[in-house]
Design an enzyme around this catalytic site. Structure first.
Site, PDB file in Angstrom:
ATOM      1  N   VAL A  50       0.837  -1.200   0.000  1.00 23.88           N
ATOM      2  CA  VAL A  50       0.000   0.000   0.000  1.00 23.88           C
ATOM      3  C   VAL A  50       0.876   1.255   0.000  1.00 23.88           C
ATOM      4  CG1 VAL A  50      -1.757   1.296   1.283  1.00 23.88           C
ATOM      5  CG2 VAL A  50      -1.888  -1.204   1.179  1.00 23.88           C
ATOM      6  N   CYS A  51       2.018   1.175   0.659  1.00 20.08           N
ATOM      7  CA  CYS A  51       2.858   2.358   0.875  1.00 20.08           C
ATOM      8  C   CYS A  51       3.234   3.110  -0.408  1.00 20.08           C
ATOM      9  CB  CYS A  51       4.108   1.988   1.664  1.00 20.08           C
ATOM     10  SG  CYS A  51       3.740   1.379   3.330  1.00 20.08           S
ATOM     11  N   PRO A  52       3.732   2.441  -1.457  1.00 20.76           N
ATOM     12  CA  PRO A  52       4.109   3.224  -2.643  1.00 20.76           C
ATOM     13  C   PRO A  52       2.926   3.917  -3.304  1.00 20.76           C
ATOM     14  CG  PRO A  52       4.246   0.873  -3.098  1.00 20.76           C
ATOM     15  CD  PRO A  52       4.077   1.020  -1.620  1.00 20.76           C
ATOM     16  N   GLU A  54       0.515   5.353  -1.783  1.00 24.57           N
ATOM     17  CA  GLU A  54       0.303   6.591  -1.031  1.00 24.57           C
ATOM     18  C   GLU A  54       1.382   7.622  -1.353  1.00 24.57           C
ATOM     19  OE1 GLU A  54      -2.099   5.792   2.941  1.00 24.57           O
ATOM     20  OE2 GLU A  54      -0.006   5.199   3.116  1.00 24.57           O
ATOM     21  N   LEU A  55       2.637   7.190  -1.398  1.00 22.54           N
ATOM     22  CA  LEU A  55       3.706   8.151  -1.672  1.00 22.54           C
ATOM     23  C   LEU A  55       3.549   8.775  -3.047  1.00 22.54           C
ATOM     24  CD1 LEU A  55       4.973   6.495   0.812  1.00 22.54           C
ATOM     25  CD2 LEU A  55       7.122   7.436  -0.019  1.00 22.54           C
TER      26      LEU A  55
END
Length: 210
Positions: A50-52, A54-55
């Site tokens: 999920v993190c990339p 969001e970034l």
């Protein structure tokens, strides 16, 4: 512990930018010194799932945040070296190449511990004393800090739940309206919609028209 309505912790932490420059950043002092709002968002780990998304989503709206006098800063407990490797990994390979805002490397967990956003708890071991259970990485916490260093919004998502980045633009718009006009912003307020005076007459007038 909630920091809403209070000053953001004045703690300096390591950070890196997309050029590979290492520096320290103090969000509280930066907001005051540059007379800008700061959006600080935490994510669990580099090179995850999920993190990339969001970034990249924060990067895609970076110009909108800049128009609102707002600095975007990302943060996790990964090292600056891991951040830089991720920044140099192509988007189609799960990387964040193209992200240009700074990333905090809270490897000693000083700031995330003070904020209380780590997925961990202390347990007592009969032989080895106090140990930690959990990943000891941050939840998806977000802080909006105003030009005086005061937190005017904070939220924390569990690991699997990605954020709606546009909602932070709406919150910044609402807070800026309050700052400029002294009115309060009702439910679902957006730029251009009616706000109201914080009085009995004000809410009556607003509800009668809406």
């Amino acid at each position: 512990m909630s920091f809403t309505g209070k000053n953001f912790p004045s703690i300096s932490v390591d950070a890196i930018d997309y050029l590979g420059d290492n520096f320290t950043i103090n969000v509280f002092e930066k907001a005051k010194a540059e007379n800008k709002k700061v959006l600080l968002f935490w994510y669990p780990k580099d090179f995850t799932f999920v993190c990339p998304t969001e970034l990249h989503a924060f990067q895609e709206l970076s110009e909108e945040f800049a128009k609102r006098n707002t600095i975007v800063v990302g943060a996790s407990c990964d090292s600056a070296e891991v951040h830089f490797a991720w920044l140099n990994t192509a988007k189609d390979n799960g990387g964040i190449e193209g992200v240009e805002y700074p990333l905090i490397a809270d490897t000693n967990r000083n700031l995330s511990s003070v904020l209380g956003i780590l997925e961990m708890k202390e347990v007592e071991h009969p032989e080895y004393g106090t140990l930690v259970e959990g990943s000891a990485v941050s939840y998806r916490a977000t802080y909006l800090v105003d030009e005086t260093g005061k937190v005017f919004h904070e939220s924390v998502n569990d690991m699997p739940l990605g954020r709606n980045v546009k909602e932070y633009l709406r919150l910044i718009d609402a807070y800026t309206h309050v700052q400029k006009h002294g009115e309060v912003c009702p439910a679902n307020w957006e730029e251009g919609k009616d706000a109201m005076n914080a009085t009995r007459e004000g809410v009556a007038t607003y509800l009668s028209a809406n």
